[in-house]
Design an enzyme around this catalytic site. Structure first.
Site, PDB file in Angstrom:
ATOM      1  N   CYS A  89       0.798  -1.296  -0.116  1.00 15.71           N
ATOM      2  CA  CYS A  89       0.090   0.043  -0.081  1.00 15.71           C
ATOM      3  C   CYS A  89       0.823   1.197  -0.020  1.00 15.71           C
ATOM      4  O   CYS A  89       1.473   1.555  -1.047  1.00 15.71           O
ATOM      5  CB  CYS A  89      -1.172   0.058   1.173  1.00 15.71           C
ATOM      6  SG  CYS A  89      -2.311   1.184   0.779  1.00 15.71           S
ATOM      7  N   HIS A 180      -3.654  -4.920   1.788  1.00 12.28           N
ATOM      8  CA  HIS A 180      -2.862  -5.297   3.026  1.00 12.28           C
ATOM      9  C   HIS A 180      -2.655  -6.497   3.456  1.00 12.28           C
ATOM     10  O   HIS A 180      -3.541  -7.058   4.255  1.00 12.28           O
ATOM     11  CB  HIS A 180      -3.500  -4.437   3.930  1.00 12.28           C
ATOM     12  CG  HIS A 180      -3.477  -2.959   4.007  1.00 12.28           C
ATOM     13  ND1 HIS A 180      -2.371  -2.289   4.606  1.00 12.28           N
ATOM     14  CD2 HIS A 180      -4.007  -1.886   3.312  1.00 12.28           C
ATOM     15  CE1 HIS A 180      -2.339  -0.887   4.446  1.00 12.28           C
ATOM     16  NE2 HIS A 180      -3.324  -0.763   3.541  1.00 12.28           N
ATOM     17  N   GLU A 182      -1.072  -7.952   5.462  1.00  7.30           N
ATOM     18  CA  GLU A 182      -0.699  -8.163   6.843  1.00  7.30           C
ATOM     19  C   GLU A 182      -1.952  -7.987   7.805  1.00  7.30           C
ATOM     20  O   GLU A 182      -1.812  -8.252   9.096  1.00  7.30           O
ATOM     21  CB  GLU A 182       0.247  -7.193   7.403  1.00  7.30           C
ATOM     22  CG  GLU A 182      -0.203  -5.503   7.365  1.00  7.30           C
ATOM     23  CD  GLU A 182      -0.287  -4.857   6.064  1.00  7.30           C
ATOM     24  OE1 GLU A 182      -0.117  -5.840   4.884  1.00  7.30           O
ATOM     25  OE2 GLU A 182      -0.555  -3.689   5.814  1.00  7.30           O
TER      26      GLU A 182
HETATM   27  N1  GLN Z   1      -3.504   6.494   0.716  1.00  4.55           N
HETATM   28  C1  GLN Z   1      -2.362   6.015   1.444  1.00  4.55           C
HETATM   29  C2  GLN Z   1      -1.120   6.922   0.851  1.00  4.55           C
HETATM   30  O1  GLN Z   1      -1.401   7.364  -0.368  1.00  4.55           O
HETATM   31  C3  GLN Z   1      -2.001   4.721   1.632  1.00  4.55           C
HETATM   32  C4  GLN Z   1      -3.020   4.083   2.362  1.00  4.55           C
HETATM   33  C5  GLN Z   1      -2.552   2.921   2.971  1.00  4.55           C
HETATM   34  O2  GLN Z   1      -1.465   2.567   3.196  1.00  4.55           O
HETATM   35  N2  GLN Z   1      -3.628   2.262   3.479  1.00  4.55           N
HETATM   36  O3  GLN Z   1      -0.085   7.172   1.664  1.00  4.55           O
END
Ligand code: GLN
Length: 197
Positions: A89, A180, A182
């Site tokens: 992410c 995610h 995790e």
């Molecule tokens: N939207 C977040 C970002 O741009 C990432 C979101 C996340 O890691 N759950 O940093």
């Protein structure tokens, strides 16, 4: 049998660090070696890590802090040495070539461009049963303000797509996901990143 311990470093400046550390405690290496997880906030530890994780969180914050405390260069060296790295992410955003956002100084270790928060505001968070290359059954993928992967270069393998957009990729020793792994009890993605590349 190899009795050496495997150390997984989780970049610990911000984000869901403890969730990755908990997920790692459920992992088993192929030879059943002990696997240790450490949260990393200062330089000098990454060179001793076998595997590395850049977690989810807030990519603008993670990017700023790893630059400031010198971790950015160590992460790049780890990636270039060929040792496994998993970026999830916000971590995927930080690892990319470009996030189309001036506030993020990306590490450029994963040959992709990303678009932050690409899956819309009204569905900030959702779970999808995602077919992933090499897995027999779909993966329970949790998306939270997730980035979409917009472009991938030829050396990047697409492992999964959601609504026609890549959301899991592999480039040699680096695996990146928009979601995610995790946050589930399913360790298949950590295993894929660490033991199957
Ligand atoms: N939207 C977040 C970002 O741009 C990432 C979101 C996340 O890691 N759950 O940093």
């Amino acid at each position: 049998m190899n009795s050496e311990k495997i150390t997984v470093g989780v970049i610990g400046v911000q984000g869901d660090v403890s969730e990755h550390i908990a997920a790692i405690s459920h992992l088993r290496s192929l030879d059943d070696e002990a696997i240790d997880a450490v949260s990393i906030r200062k330089t000098g530890i990454i060179p001793n890590c076998n595997f590395l994780i850049i977690p989810g969180g807030e990519s603008t914050t993670i990017s700023r802090l790893i630059k400031r405390n010198g971790l950015a260069n160590e992460i790049i060296s780890h990636a270039q040495s060929g040792k496994p790295l998993l970026a999830t992410c916000a971590g995927l955003i930080v690892a990319s070539k470009s996030a189309n956002d001036k506030r993020i100084d990306t590490l450029d270790i994963l040959d992709i461009t990303v678009n932050r928060n690409a899956f819309g505001r009204q569905i900030d968070s959702f779970e999808a049963h995602l077919p992933i290359k090499g897995m027999d059954t779909p993966f329970p993928a949790i998306f939270i303000r997730a980035p979409a992967i917009e472009t991938t270069s030829k050396n990047v393998e697409i492992l999964a797509e959601y609504k026609g957009r890549p959301v899991a990729v592999r480039q040699d020793n680096i695996v990146g996901t928009s979601f995610h792994p995790e946050l589930t009890f399913d360790t298949r993605l950590h295993n894929l990143a660490f033991f199957e590349s």
